[in-house]
Design a protein around this motif. Structure first.
Motif, PDB file in Angstrom:
ATOM      1  N   UNK A  21      -6.394  -6.260  -4.022  1.00  0.00           N
ATOM      2  CA  UNK A  21      -5.055  -6.757  -3.695  1.00  0.00           C
ATOM      3  C   UNK A  21      -4.003  -6.189  -4.628  1.00  0.00           C
TER       4      UNK A  21
ATOM      5  N   UNK B  71      -6.258   3.425  -3.124  1.00  0.00           N
ATOM      6  CA  UNK B  71      -5.108   2.540  -3.328  1.00  0.00           C
ATOM      7  C   UNK B  71      -5.430   1.073  -3.028  1.00  0.00           C
ATOM      8  N   UNK B  72      -6.073   0.806  -1.903  1.00  0.00           N
ATOM      9  CA  UNK B  72      -6.297  -0.585  -1.493  1.00  0.00           C
ATOM     10  C   UNK B  72      -7.769  -0.982  -1.599  1.00  0.00           C
TER      11      UNK B  72
ATOM     12  N   UNK C  18     -11.385  -1.732  -3.964  1.00  0.00           N
ATOM     13  CA  UNK C  18     -11.851  -2.186  -5.272  1.00  0.00           C
ATOM     14  C   UNK C  18     -12.858  -1.160  -5.792  1.00  0.00           C
TER      15      UNK C  18
ATOM     16  N   UNK D 212     -11.729  -4.796  -0.605  1.00  0.00           N
ATOM     17  CA  UNK D 212     -10.309  -4.492  -0.797  1.00  0.00           C
ATOM     18  C   UNK D 212      -9.828  -4.947  -2.164  1.00  0.00           C
TER      19      UNK D 212
ATOM     20  N   UNK E 203      -4.989 -13.544  -1.836  1.00  0.00           N
ATOM     21  CA  UNK E 203      -5.815 -12.462  -1.293  1.00  0.00           C
ATOM     22  C   UNK E 203      -6.987 -13.107  -0.567  1.00  0.00           C
TER      23      UNK E 203
ATOM     24  N   UNK F  16      -1.322 -12.458   1.689  1.00  0.00           N
ATOM     25  CA  UNK F  16      -0.749 -11.101   1.711  1.00  0.00           C
ATOM     26  C   UNK F  16      -1.348 -10.173   2.756  1.00  0.00           C
TER      27      UNK F  16
ATOM     28  N   UNK G  24      -3.481  -3.051  -5.651  1.00  0.00           N
ATOM     29  CA  UNK G  24      -2.941  -1.727  -5.287  1.00  0.00           C
ATOM     30  C   UNK G  24      -2.686  -0.851  -6.511  1.00  0.00           C
TER      31      UNK G  24
ATOM     32  N   UNK H  17       0.834  -1.207   0.000  1.00  0.00           N
ATOM     33  CA  UNK H  17       0.000   0.000   0.000  1.00  0.00           C
ATOM     34  C   UNK H  17       0.873   1.262   0.000  1.00  0.00           C
TER      35      UNK H  17
END
Lengths: 527, 128
Positions: B49, B58-59, B61, B47, A84, A66, B51, A15
């Motif tokens: 994955x 950023x994180x 969906x 979320x 994920x 992750x 990025x 991130x």
């Protein structure tokens, strides 16, 4: 049935944009929609993970979940298969008939959380039961499993790190039916054997193995679920104040909050002594020795329902996460590193945050990415705080100057074998800032990281580096210097739990570089 | 080249540069935008994955829709764009509405008959 989507990827990044790192496949598992019973749905997902592990074993490739990608090191990355698990978020409150006969835990304080549950989800569920997590990092975006596995510490001075709230671990150690393990401390049994059987697991009760596996760095198998001990919901009152440097350092080394010159008038005992806070942290500008420090000090209070929603204020907190503070300074100077360093020679600490009361999840809530940032964090003994801080600030000025600010926190010792918060009271010195590349006048970030480790070792001071932060993890002798025989204990427990094949599956380049695991082939780095 | 011709050429060049600058400024101005994002405080976002996004996204969906509404001359009141709830079976976590000055300009010169916006939404994560 749970299903898994296979995404072919070229690379993956954190991130905080600390990569990109090359990778091949990102699996994404979704829970079954047609299984109403939670335990059956949970077990169905375990079967799906074992199916993926079968593929990895057959194809002789590695596998790594992750989490949420919040670590700045490459600990969550695998160059072959990543997973994920965000959608795997079942939660189950423990019932009294599921307790072990010798358990001293209260069943209403125990909850099982599946692997993809984030800290925000954990807190949301706990709040519905009138409960709260005991400690938290500075935001709630991480998964519980990710935070625990890497030793995320928070800064509750009498509580410990997040992993110290964990009392049971459900691990999938391989593709076979017997490869599911429910692990507890022998000295503190929590749940019954029949509970373990209900999640298709055999029971291992061992303090040594539990302490090794709880901060397992993703290398003790796939962590399918964690049993967390919560407590009754409480409120935290947060104050941000400027504090004289001498007072801050005196408090840092003595915790003598009762008699300190620094007191919060609303937080005094009847005799006028200062109360002991829940959390004590201060910020240091390494480029201005004259500037007063800023302290964030938090006191714990019993829960009462009628308090103003703190989140509008909490969203504006600057003195919460260091990247937020640095981003605000960088924004003022258009992100130009020489301008930032120059500004830091003056007074950088902006207007103080307002006093705020809220639950732990309201004060340490959603965090957003702040661009390409780095973070260094290491723990030293509390009595070494002043020495370590002087050494560190001198190093970053001499080797950099590094565009970042320093935060100092304190955490009670963790029982986890490889917890970096290993000292009776660990002082965690953290520097966050903007990534830089280096030039003729400035060393690269990697060169400074190497020099930092080298000089800290040369100082002879005991220290251990945060697993989720940037460092020269391959520095020769670093692991042994930090953990001595504990690293070997961790490896031995892992050898007892995993077959040689699965040891390889659950290793990655990070653990190999750090000297914790072997047999992972190197992968090229994307430039 | 005599001084008079030189002056004329310079003036022409200056005039041309002014026009080019004006066009560039106009293009830039029309790209300028404002956005409004509504977020559910207690909800959990889905979320991502990979990025791929930046900052807030950023994180998460996120789905982006470029919406163009063309109203017929008989329509006067249609102003809403309906997001299908099937897009987010667990509910929406955030919805961002973004429009540029160009879009506002287009809407103005067509008397509101053509409306362009960009909508970015994030779904809530399923609770289990």
């Amino acid at each position: 049935m749970a299903t898994t989507k296979t995404n072919y990827i070229q690379s993956w990044d954190t991130i905080h944009q600390n990569g990109p790192f090359p990778s091949q496949i990102m699996y994404e598992t979704t829970l079954a929609k047609n299984i109403p019973n939670k335990i059956q749905r949970y077990n169905d997902a375990s079967t799906e993970i074992q199916r993926l592990l079968t593929i990895c074993v057959q194809q002789q490739v590695g596998f790594r979940a992750m989490g949420s990608g919040w670590s700045l090191s490459s600990i969550a990355h695998h160059h072959e298969r990543m997973h994920n698990n965000a959608a795997m978020n079942i939660h189950l409150p423990v019932q009294s008939n599921q307790l072990h006969p010798s358990s001293n835990f209260q069943s209403d304080n125990l909850f099982l959380f599946q692997t993809g549950t984030t800290l925000k989800e954990v807190s949301k569920h706990l709040t519905n039961y009138g409960k709260a997590i005991k400690a938290s990092g500075t935001n709630s975006g991480q998964t519980l499993v990710g935070a625990v596995s890497t030793g995320v510490h928070g800064s509750a001075i009498d509580v410990g790190s997040i992993q110290d709230c964990i009392v049971g671990i459900h691990l999938i150690t391989g593709p076979n039916p017997t490869d599911q393990v429910y692990l507890e401390r022998q000295s503190e049994p929590a749940l019954s054997d029949s509970f373990a059987a209900s999640i298709n697991s055999r029971v291992i009760r061992s303090d040594a193995m539990f302490n090794a596996a709880v901060v397992g760095l993703g290398s003790f198998g796939f962590v399918m679920g964690l049993v967390l001990e919560a407590e009754d919901i409480y409120l935290l009152k947060r104050y941000v104040r400027k504090i004289k440097r001498a007072d801050a350092l005196e408090l840092a080394t003595t915790f003598n909050f009762a008699k300190s010159n620094f007191k919060i008038p609303a937080e005094l005992e009847n005799n006028g002594d200062g109360k002991r806070p829940y959390h004590y942290k201060f910020y240091v500008n390494p480029y201005n020795d004259q500037e007063d420090l800023v302290t964030e000090i938090i006191y714990k209070h019993p829960y009462q329902p009628n308090y103003p929603d703190p989140r509008p204020e909490a969203e504006k907190f600057l003195f919460n996460e260091l990247p937020t503070l640095i981003a605000s300074i960088a924004a003022k100077h258009k992100g130009l590193i020489p301008a930032i360093i120059n500004a830091m020679k003056g007074n950088i600490f902006p207007e103080l945050d307002k006093d705020t009361t809220g639950t732990i999840s309201q004060l340490f809530g959603d965090g957003a990415a702040q661009g390409k940032v780095f973070a260094w964090a290491f723990a030293v003994r509390q009595e070494d705080t002043v020495l370590a801080l002087e050494l560190f600030t001198s190093l970053v000025k001499r080797l950099g100057p590094v565009p970042g600010a320093i935060g100092i926190r304190f955490v009670k010792a963790s029982r986890a074998t490889l917890a970096f918060t290993q000292f009776p009271v660990s002082c965690v010195i953290e520097m966050d800032g903007l990534q830089w590349k280096g030039n003729a006048n400035m060393k690269t970030m990697q060169e400074v990281e190497t020099a930092l480790v080298k000089e800290l070792i040369a100082s002879g001071m005991a220290f251990s580096w945060h697993w989720g932060k940037n460092a020269d993890w391959g520095y020769a002798g670093l692991l042994d210097y930090m953990y001595k025989n504990k690293a070997e204990d961790w490896k031995e427990q892992r050898r007892q739990l995993l077959t040689p094949v699965m040891q390889k599956v659950f290793s990655n380049r990070f653990t190999e570089t750090a000297g914790l695991t072997e047999n992972v082939l190197p992968a090229p780095v994307i430039v | 080249m005599n001084p008079e011709n030189l002056k004329t050429t310079a003036l022409k060049l200056y005039s041309k540069m002014k026009k080019i600058s004006f066009v560039f400024a106009l293009i830039l101005l029309l790209q300028s935008c404002y956005s409004v994002r509504i977020t559910c405080k207690d909800c959990i976002p889905e979320k991502s994955a990979t990025m791929q996004g930046d900052g807030f996204y950023r994180d998460k969906k996120a789905t982006t829709l470029k919406v163009t509404q063309k109203l017929s001359f008989t329509e006067t009141t249609r102003s809403q764009y309906v997001l299908d709830s099937a897009a987010c079976p667990n509910g929406f976590y955030s919805i961002e509405y973004k429009t540029t000055l160009g879009h506002v300009f287009l809407s103005g010169i067509t008397f509101g008959r053509i409306r362009k916006v960009r909508v970015i939404y994030i779904c809530q994560k399923e609770t289990n």
